[in-house]
Write a protein that holds these residues in place. Structure first.
Motif, mmCIF file in Angstrom:
data_model
loop_
_atom_site.group_PDB
_atom_site.id
_atom_site.type_symbol
_atom_site.label_atom_id
_atom_site.label_comp_id
_atom_site.label_asym_id
_atom_site.label_seq_id
_atom_site.Cartn_x
_atom_site.Cartn_y
_atom_site.Cartn_z
ATOM 1 N N GLY A 36 0.777 -1.227 0.000
ATOM 2 C CA GLY A 36 0.000 0.000 0.000
ATOM 3 C C GLY A 36 0.809 1.278 0.000
ATOM 4 N N GLU A 37 2.126 1.185 0.075
ATOM 5 C CA GLU A 37 2.970 2.380 0.124
ATOM 6 C C GLU A 37 3.123 2.991 -1.269
ATOM 7 O OE1 GLU A 37 7.306 3.782 1.998
ATOM 8 O OE2 GLU A 37 6.787 1.648 1.870
ATOM 9 N N HIS A 38 3.203 4.309 -1.320
ATOM 10 C CA HIS A 38 3.416 5.042 -2.568
ATOM 11 C C HIS A 38 4.791 5.695 -2.493
ATOM 12 C CE1 HIS A 38 1.903 8.449 -5.490
ATOM 13 N NE2 HIS A 38 3.007 7.842 -5.911
ATOM 14 N N ARG A 167 0.974 -7.138 -6.680
ATOM 15 C CA ARG A 167 1.173 -6.567 -5.350
ATOM 16 C C ARG A 167 1.963 -5.273 -5.405
ATOM 17 N NH1 ARG A 167 3.940 -10.687 -1.816
ATOM 18 N NH2 ARG A 167 3.209 -9.287 -0.176
ATOM 19 N N VAL A 168 2.682 -5.063 -6.510
ATOM 20 C CA VAL A 168 3.499 -3.860 -6.677
ATOM 21 C C VAL A 168 3.336 -3.355 -8.111
ATOM 22 C CG1 VAL A 168 5.811 -2.847 -6.570
ATOM 23 C CG2 VAL A 168 5.210 -4.735 -5.023
ATOM 24 N N ILE A 169 3.026 -2.053 -8.258
ATOM 25 C CA ILE A 169 2.998 -1.400 -9.560
ATOM 26 C C ILE A 169 4.297 -0.615 -9.726
ATOM 27 C CG2 ILE A 169 1.868 0.309 -11.033
ATOM 28 C CD1 ILE A 169 0.155 -2.094 -10.681
ATOM 29 N N ARG A 188 -3.972 10.157 -10.396
ATOM 30 C CA ARG A 188 -5.112 9.889 -9.509
ATOM 31 C C ARG A 188 -5.673 8.491 -9.742
ATOM 32 N NH1 ARG A 188 -8.004 15.777 -10.440
ATOM 33 N NH2 ARG A 188 -6.796 16.943 -8.876
ATOM 34 N N LEU A 189 -5.687 8.093 -10.994
ATOM 35 C CA LEU A 189 -6.187 6.767 -11.345
ATOM 36 C C LEU A 189 -5.278 5.682 -10.760
ATOM 37 C CD1 LEU A 189 -8.078 4.913 -12.925
ATOM 38 C CD2 LEU A 189 -6.685 5.362 -14.953
ATOM 39 N N LEU A 190 -3.976 5.830 -10.938
ATOM 40 C CA LEU A 190 -3.027 4.876 -10.374
ATOM 41 C C LEU A 190 -3.173 4.789 -8.860
ATOM 42 C CD1 LEU A 190 0.340 5.424 -12.284
ATOM 43 C CD2 LEU A 190 -0.809 3.238 -11.938
ATOM 44 N N GLU A 191 -3.248 5.932 -8.221
ATOM 45 C CA GLU A 191 -3.354 5.964 -6.759
ATOM 46 C C GLU A 191 -4.651 5.320 -6.281
ATOM 47 O OE1 GLU A 191 -0.795 10.128 -6.527
ATOM 48 O OE2 GLU A 191 -2.971 10.155 -6.324
ATOM 49 N N ARG A 192 -5.739 5.586 -6.981
ATOM 50 C CA ARG A 192 -7.025 5.006 -6.581
ATOM 51 C C ARG A 192 -7.012 3.492 -6.725
ATOM 52 N NH1 ARG A 192 -11.040 6.479 -10.527
ATOM 53 N NH2 ARG A 192 -11.035 4.328 -11.269
ATOM 54 N N THR A 197 -6.753 -1.894 -4.117
ATOM 55 C CA THR A 197 -6.219 -3.257 -4.128
ATOM 56 C C THR A 197 -5.169 -3.507 -3.062
ATOM 57 O OG1 THR A 197 -4.475 -2.708 -5.734
ATOM 58 C CG2 THR A 197 -6.619 -3.396 -6.623
ATOM 59 N N GLY A 198 -4.650 -2.433 -2.442
ATOM 60 C CA GLY A 198 -3.591 -2.592 -1.449
ATOM 61 C C GLY A 198 -2.213 -2.767 -2.056
ATOM 62 N N ALA A 199 -2.093 -2.561 -3.358
ATOM 63 C CA ALA A 199 -0.793 -2.707 -4.017
ATOM 64 C C ALA A 199 0.110 -1.524 -3.677
ATOM 65 C CB ALA A 199 -0.968 -2.799 -5.533
ATOM 66 N N ALA A 200 1.407 -1.787 -3.605
ATOM 67 C CA ALA A 200 2.387 -0.705 -3.479
ATOM 68 C C ALA A 200 2.578 -0.067 -4.853
ATOM 69 C CB ALA A 200 3.710 -1.237 -2.958
#
Length: 246
Positions: A36-38, A167-169, A188-192, A197-200
């Motif tokens: 979930g980290e950005h 799990r990671v983008i 915004r789309l990527l972040e949403r 999904t909880g992906a980093a």
């Protein structure tokens, strides 16, 4: 604190250059990334950002250091296992989109699922249409790629990156080919999608406006990652890399 999904310690990458000796691109990268980290990584051109992204995505291997996914060192993995782990863990978004012109939007998004089995394989087109709807392109399902705008093509690329529920983008300059407003929409789309999904989300960028959206920000310089703090900026208020020490 949760266990990191990705953990790098002392990562170095050296390339041998004929007649001029070794070229040291990365010299000691340490990084932990949790679910979930950005994360944003900034730096000038030629500092090794794409090299680091390739190592993170198991496309390239470091010359030294350790890289673990879920606590397991990746150094001893054979190519088949690396490819399997890459497909299970990562979704990739590229600045140049990397879509396949001869395929429709639906087929492009479904392409990663061609390597799956069972329900994932047989349900790939339904999954692709679901994702096109999620990125606001339900009306473009089955359409031609060459009839889409740059922003629409990038949204198709994001949908494709999400196809296998990674799990990671990993996003390499995802807004670099877009205008400011479209780039903001894409971010915004990527972040949403990652929030849902909880992906980093790991962004490689030279754009401080994009980097300022991340919860963790780093500068890559002289082969080393250094934490930095970039205050949130509205589009168009971009400062130079030098002004934040990047």
């Amino acid at each position: 604190m949760s266990t990191p999904v990705l953990s790098l310690r002392g990562i170095a990458r050296t390339f041998e250059v004929p007649d001029s000796g070794p070229l040291h691109i990365l010299t000691g990268v340490d990084l932990d990334v949790r679910a979930g980290e950005h994360v944003a990584i900034v730096g000038r051109s030629g500092t090794g950002k794409s090299t680091l992204l390739n190592i993170l995505g198991l496309i390239d291997q470091p010359s030294a250091g350790s890289y673990s996914i879920d606590g397991r060192d990746t150094a001893g993995l054979g190519e088949t296992r690396r490819a399997l782990l890459r497909g299970q863990t990562f979704g990739f978004v590229f600045q140049s989109f990397n879509l396949i012109p001869g395929l429709t939007t639906t087929q492009n998004v479904a392409a990663p699922l061609l390597y799956d089995r069972g329900l994932a394989f047989w349900g790939r087109e339904a999954r692709a249409e679901e994702l096109l709807d999620a990125v606001g392109l339900a009306d473009k399902a089955g359409g031609r790629i060459d009839r889409l705008s740059g922003g629409e093509q990038q949204r198709v690329a994001i949908a494709r990156a999400l196809a296998r529920r990674p799990r990671v983008i990993l996003a390499d300059e995802p807004t670099g080919a877009l205008d400011v407003d479209t780039g903001t929409t894409v971010m915004r789309l990527l972040e949403r999608q990652c929030h849902e999904t909880g992906a980093a989300l790991i962004i490689i960028t030279h754009d401080l406006t994009v980097a300022s959206r991340a919860t963790s920000q780093y500068r890559l310089e002289h082969g080393v990652l250094t934490p930095i703090d970039i205050a949130h900026r509205e589009p168009g208020s971009l400062e130079s890399l030098e002004e934040v020490g990047a």
